[in-house]
Scaffold this active site. Structure first.
Site, PDB file in Angstrom:
ATOM      1  N   ASP A 110       0.842  -1.183   0.000  1.00  0.00           N
ATOM      2  CA  ASP A 110       0.000   0.000   0.000  1.00  0.00           C
ATOM      3  C   ASP A 110       0.890   1.251   0.000  1.00  0.00           C
ATOM      4  OD1 ASP A 110      -1.711   2.064   0.558  1.00  0.00           O
ATOM      5  OD2 ASP A 110      -2.684   1.106   2.288  1.00  0.00           O
ATOM      6  N   GLU A 164      29.499   6.657   6.182  1.00  0.00           N
ATOM      7  CA  GLU A 164      29.525   5.218   6.449  1.00  0.00           C
ATOM      8  C   GLU A 164      29.465   4.463   5.119  1.00  0.00           C
ATOM      9  OE1 GLU A 164      25.903   3.759   8.530  1.00  0.00           O
ATOM     10  OE2 GLU A 164      25.476   5.866   8.858  1.00  0.00           O
ATOM     11  N   CYS A 214      25.637   7.009  11.603  1.00  0.00           N
ATOM     12  CA  CYS A 214      25.065   8.317  11.234  1.00  0.00           C
ATOM     13  C   CYS A 214      25.455   9.440  12.183  1.00  0.00           C
ATOM     14  CB  CYS A 214      23.544   8.230  11.173  1.00  0.00           C
ATOM     15  SG  CYS A 214      22.964   6.865  10.185  1.00  0.00           S
ATOM     16  N   THR A 235      13.970   2.858   2.680  1.00  0.00           N
ATOM     17  CA  THR A 235      14.428   4.096   3.330  1.00  0.00           C
ATOM     18  C   THR A 235      15.742   4.620   2.742  1.00  0.00           C
ATOM     19  OG1 THR A 235      15.716   2.927   5.010  1.00  0.00           O
ATOM     20  CG2 THR A 235      13.403   3.306   5.519  1.00  0.00           C
ATOM     21  N   SER A 269      16.611  -2.042  15.758  1.00  0.00           N
ATOM     22  CA  SER A 269      17.348  -0.777  15.601  1.00  0.00           C
ATOM     23  C   SER A 269      16.483   0.395  16.080  1.00  0.00           C
ATOM     24  CB  SER A 269      17.788  -0.570  14.147  1.00  0.00           C
ATOM     25  OG  SER A 269      16.699  -0.241  13.314  1.00  0.00           O
ATOM     26  N   HIS A 294      18.051  12.839  14.181  1.00  0.00           N
ATOM     27  CA  HIS A 294      18.509  12.006  13.063  1.00  0.00           C
ATOM     28  C   HIS A 294      17.261  11.390  12.432  1.00  0.00           C
ATOM     29  CE1 HIS A 294      20.209   9.023  10.547  1.00  0.00           C
ATOM     30  NE2 HIS A 294      19.763   8.023  11.286  1.00  0.00           N
ATOM     31  N   LYS A 333       8.345   8.734  16.724  1.00  0.00           N
ATOM     32  CA  LYS A 333       8.500   7.981  17.978  1.00  0.00           C
ATOM     33  C   LYS A 333       9.522   8.655  18.894  1.00  0.00           C
ATOM     34  CE  LYS A 333       7.679   3.696  15.417  1.00  0.00           C
ATOM     35  NZ  LYS A 333       6.263   3.503  15.589  1.00  0.00           N
ATOM     36  N   ASN A 360      16.966   8.521   3.560  1.00  0.00           N
ATOM     37  CA  ASN A 360      18.003   8.587   4.600  1.00  0.00           C
ATOM     38  C   ASN A 360      19.342   8.978   3.980  1.00  0.00           C
ATOM     39  OD1 ASN A 360      19.511   8.282   6.903  1.00  0.00           O
ATOM     40  ND2 ASN A 360      18.989   6.122   7.262  1.00  0.00           N
ATOM     41  N   SER A 399      23.932   4.064  14.606  1.00  0.00           N
ATOM     42  CA  SER A 399      23.785   2.662  15.026  1.00  0.00           C
ATOM     43  C   SER A 399      25.105   2.155  15.555  1.00  0.00           C
ATOM     44  CB  SER A 399      23.360   1.808  13.830  1.00  0.00           C
ATOM     45  OG  SER A 399      22.073   2.183  13.428  1.00  0.00           O
TER      46      SER A 399
HETATM   47  N1  CAA Z   1      -0.927   3.004   5.961  1.00  0.00           N
HETATM   48  C1  CAA Z   1      -0.392   3.712   6.981  1.00  0.00           C
HETATM   49  N2  CAA Z   1       0.655   3.238   7.732  1.00  0.00           N
HETATM   50  C2  CAA Z   1       1.164   2.018   7.433  1.00  0.00           C
HETATM   51  C3  CAA Z   1       0.641   1.237   6.396  1.00  0.00           C
HETATM   52  C4  CAA Z   1      -0.459   1.773   5.634  1.00  0.00           C
HETATM   53  N3  CAA Z   1      -1.009   1.097   4.632  1.00  0.00           N
HETATM   54  N4  CAA Z   1       1.337   0.083   6.336  1.00  0.00           N
HETATM   55  C5  CAA Z   1       2.269   0.136   7.319  1.00  0.00           C
HETATM   56  N5  CAA Z   1       2.158   1.304   7.972  1.00  0.00           N
HETATM   57  C6  CAA Z   1       2.983   1.781   9.100  1.00  0.00           C
HETATM   58  C7  CAA Z   1       3.258   0.734  10.149  1.00  0.00           C
HETATM   59  O1  CAA Z   1       2.201   0.649  11.094  1.00  0.00           O
HETATM   60  C8  CAA Z   1       4.559   1.241  10.731  1.00  0.00           C
HETATM   61  O2  CAA Z   1       4.297   2.325  11.615  1.00  0.00           O
HETATM   62  P1  CAA Z   1       4.413   2.122  13.209  1.00  0.00           P
HETATM   63  O3  CAA Z   1       5.824   1.635  13.469  1.00  0.00           O
HETATM   64  O4  CAA Z   1       4.169   3.467  13.759  1.00  0.00           O
HETATM   65  O5  CAA Z   1       3.400   1.093  13.578  1.00  0.00           O
HETATM   66  C9  CAA Z   1       5.266   1.854   9.525  1.00  0.00           C
HETATM   67  O6  CAA Z   1       4.255   2.090   8.556  1.00  0.00           O
HETATM   68  C10 CAA Z   1       6.321   0.937   8.898  1.00  0.00           C
HETATM   69  O7  CAA Z   1       5.689  -0.273   8.583  1.00  0.00           O
HETATM   70  P2  CAA Z   1       6.400  -1.656   8.955  1.00  0.00           P
HETATM   71  O8  CAA Z   1       6.854  -1.613  10.380  1.00  0.00           O
HETATM   72  O9  CAA Z   1       5.496  -2.767   8.555  1.00  0.00           O
HETATM   73  O10 CAA Z   1       7.651  -1.561   7.978  1.00  0.00           O
HETATM   74  P3  CAA Z   1       8.790  -2.602   7.715  1.00  0.00           P
HETATM   75  O11 CAA Z   1       8.746  -3.719   8.699  1.00  0.00           O
HETATM   76  O12 CAA Z   1       8.734  -2.987   6.288  1.00  0.00           O
HETATM   77  O13 CAA Z   1      10.086  -1.757   7.907  1.00  0.00           O
HETATM   78  C11 CAA Z   1      11.815  -0.802   9.225  1.00  0.00           C
HETATM   79  C12 CAA Z   1      10.315  -0.779   8.901  1.00  0.00           C
HETATM   80  C13 CAA Z   1      12.122  -2.063  10.017  1.00  0.00           C
HETATM   81  C14 CAA Z   1      12.163   0.420  10.044  1.00  0.00           C
HETATM   82  C15 CAA Z   1      12.623  -0.821   7.904  1.00  0.00           C
HETATM   83  O14 CAA Z   1      12.334   0.301   7.123  1.00  0.00           O
HETATM   84  C16 CAA Z   1      14.127  -0.886   8.133  1.00  0.00           C
HETATM   85  O15 CAA Z   1      14.684  -1.955   8.371  1.00  0.00           O
HETATM   86  N6  CAA Z   1      14.810   0.272   8.001  1.00  0.00           N
HETATM   87  C17 CAA Z   1      16.265   0.342   8.158  1.00  0.00           C
HETATM   88  C18 CAA Z   1      16.662   0.462   9.596  1.00  0.00           C
HETATM   89  C19 CAA Z   1      16.241   1.787  10.181  1.00  0.00           C
HETATM   90  O16 CAA Z   1      16.043   2.774   9.497  1.00  0.00           O
HETATM   91  N7  CAA Z   1      16.155   1.826  11.522  1.00  0.00           N
HETATM   92  C20 CAA Z   1      15.850   3.070  12.222  1.00  0.00           C
HETATM   93  C21 CAA Z   1      16.623   3.185  13.532  1.00  0.00           C
HETATM   94  S1  CAA Z   1      18.353   2.905  13.229  1.00  0.00           S
HETATM   95  C22 CAA Z   1      18.946   4.421  12.654  1.00  0.00           C
HETATM   96  O17 CAA Z   1      18.318   5.425  12.803  1.00  0.00           O
HETATM   97  C23 CAA Z   1      20.264   4.426  11.927  1.00  0.00           C
HETATM   98  C24 CAA Z   1      20.026   4.493  10.458  1.00  0.00           C
HETATM   99  O18 CAA Z   1      19.979   5.578   9.888  1.00  0.00           O
HETATM  100  C25 CAA Z   1      19.865   3.249   9.715  1.00  0.00           C
END
Ligand code: CAA
Length: 444
Positions: free
Chosen positions: A31, A83, A120, A163, A211, A243, A252, A327, A363
């Site tokens: 979606d 990085e 980062c 991302t 993470s 960040h 969050k 990002n 991280s």
């Molecule tokens: N409509 C509205 N919202 C929706 C939706 C829809 N149709 N479908 C999903 N969402 C929402 C979910 O509810 C979720 O929000 P909440 O967490 O508030 O509930 C959000 O969209 C993301 O959905 P998912 O959790 O299902 O997404 P995912 O599992 O595919 O991936 C992630 C999320 C794990 C963060 C992934 O993007 C990822 O691995 N990213 C890389 C790691 C990262 O960025 N980590 C952040 C902290 S680490 C850091 O900051 C260092 C860095 O730069 C990497």
């Protein structure tokens, strides 16, 4: 003590754009609102065939130097935070200095160059190093260039693929700065974590969900460290840049931050009628029950007008650019600062002498929080950014083109394709040298 901080900033995006809801989501069978509403992202920037961390960093630095009328002699220090380094020994700053020396008279032979690594948070660490170098009186009247540059690519199919992003932020650190002064209060939250790492590999090993927990835990520790030095109140700060791995993460982080710094203040009292007082650990039998109560309180808090007003004023304006570029790892928090100042200027908001609480994270893992004060002169400086033009000029790529460009930038593949865009007045990657080094040239 002399006022030292960020005198100028420049932003350089990768020249390609991947539309997430229109192009990426349908291919993933997802979606589009998962991207726009959930993650908070509309598009990612990608580097074209001839772009990398050096070209983006050098292009940002050149525009900054031209704009400020600087020559190499005016710079005593060049630190690159990244990085996405492609060399374990030779720092990217030497390549960037080499590029700049091709277009300016003079050289950077008396400038101290380095490369900062801590995921980062390294961009903020490099700013801190530069500020300390000047405060220590070692700069001999010269300024420092800090360049945060990354190609934030994930393995195809990784959850982080949504991302991605690519771009550079160049900052001039100097005395009597025009944008913000970096104040001495600084807090850290740091622990040995394995949430995101690249053990001798190009693409990261990521535990995505964990993470996010580590980001919040380290941020809370850094806040506690700041509180050991000064009192904090949500209304102290006009802007709170975080960040931004993706804007949903900042949602969050901001809720945690507001809850934390409003505890024990008039704001907590004011909100008590609507959502009760914040849970205190001593009122619960175990950690789990306490954590559940905190989650419930935080959910209620984010629904209040008081919180929404605070978030819309201090945090939302920091996300404007990131929503369209993804990002940028080391550059992300610096994009957040620039985005908020840009929106404030466009909206006629007066930020002279206002305080910012800047919340960085890397991280592995470390959060750093420090305070900056916006300097009179910020509007004129921020008005010079041409980021909107750059974003509009990106080529919107198809999914098939995205697959190709991801392969081009994968060190394990040799994919030779024509560039999607024509470089103009910029540094470009120009092939390999005898020692395996990357070579660059400036295209008029
Ligand atoms: N409509 C509205 N919202 C929706 C939706 C829809 N149709 N479908 C999903 N969402 C929402 C979910 O509810 C979720 O929000 P909440 O967490 O508030 O509930 C959000 O969209 C993301 O959905 P998912 O959790 O299902 O997404 P995912 O599992 O595919 O991936 C992630 C999320 C794990 C963060 C992934 O993007 C990822 O691995 N990213 C890389 C790691 C990262 O960025 N980590 C952040 C902290 S680490 C850091 O900051 C260092 C860095 O730069 C990497």
């Amino acid at each position: 003590m002399t006022t030292v901080g960020i005198d100028a900033v420049e932003i350089r995006t990768g020249n390609l754009k991947l539309d997430l809801p229109e192009t990426f989501a349908p291919e993933k069978g997802e979606d589009p609102e998962k991207y726009t509403k959930g993650l908070g992202l509309h598009a990612s920037s990608f580097p074209d065939v001839y772009e990398d961390i050096v070209t983006m960093g050098a292009n940002a630095a050149k525009r900054l130097m031209d704009r400020k009328g600087l020559e190499p002699d005016d710079i005593g220090r060049i630190d690159v935070a990244t990085e996405s380094a492609f060399d374990h020994s030779k720092p990217a700053s030497t390549y960037i200095a080499g590029c700049l020396e091709d277009v300016y008279e003079g050289d950077f032979h008396h400038a101290n160059k380095g490369e900062r690594k801590f995921a980062c948070v390294a961009g903020t660490q490099a700013v801190d190093d530069a500020v300390n170098w000047i405060q220590a009186g070692k700069n001999r009247g010269r300024a420092a260039l800090v360049i945060a540059t990354d190609t934030a690519l994930y393995e195809r199919g990784d959850s982080g693929e949504a991302t991605q992003g690519a771009g550079a932020v160049a900052m001039l650190i100097d005395e009597d700065p025009s944008l913000t002064s970096v104040d001495p209060v600084q807090g850290f939250g740091s622990a040995d974590e394995t949430d995101f790492l690249k053990p001798n590999q190009q693409f990261p090993s990521v535990d995505g969900k964990r993470s996010m927990q580590v980001y919040l835990a380290r941020m809370r520790e850094a806040l506690q460290d700041v509180e050991s030095q000064r009192d904090l109140h949500p209304d102290d700060f006009a802007v709170v840049p975080f960040h931004i791995p993706f804007p949903g993460m900042v949602r969050k982080g901001a809720a945690l931050g507001f809850r934390h710094i409003s505890r024990g203040t008039d704001v907590e009292e004011e909100l008590a009628e609507e959502i009760g007082m914040q849970p205190r650990r001593e009122d619960f039998e175990d950690d789990e029950a306490f954590r559940d109560a905190l989650t419930e309180y935080t959910d209620d808090l984010t629904g209040t007008d008081r919180y929404r007003e605070w978030y819309d004023r201090t945090v939302e304006p920091t996300l404007g650019i990131s929503r369209h570029v993804g990002n940028w790892y080391t550059g992300s928090v610096h994009l957040a600062r620039a985005s908020a100042l840009k929106e404030a200027r466009e909206g006629g908001r007066d930020l002279d002498d206002a305080e910012m609480m800047v919340c960085s994270y890397g991280s592995g893992a470390q959060a750093e929080i420090h305070i900056e004060t916006v300097q009179p002169g910020w509007e004129e400086e921020i008005a010079q950014l041409n980021v909107d033009e750059q974003l509009r000029a990106r080529k919107d790529i198809t999914f098939a083109e995205y697959e190709q460009i991801h392969e081009v930038h994968n060190y394990d593949e040799t994919t030779d394709i024509d560039a999607f865009t024509t470089p103009e007045e910029e540094f470009v990657f120009d092939g390999w040298g005898r020692m395996g080094e990357r070579k660059y040239t400036y295209v008029e």
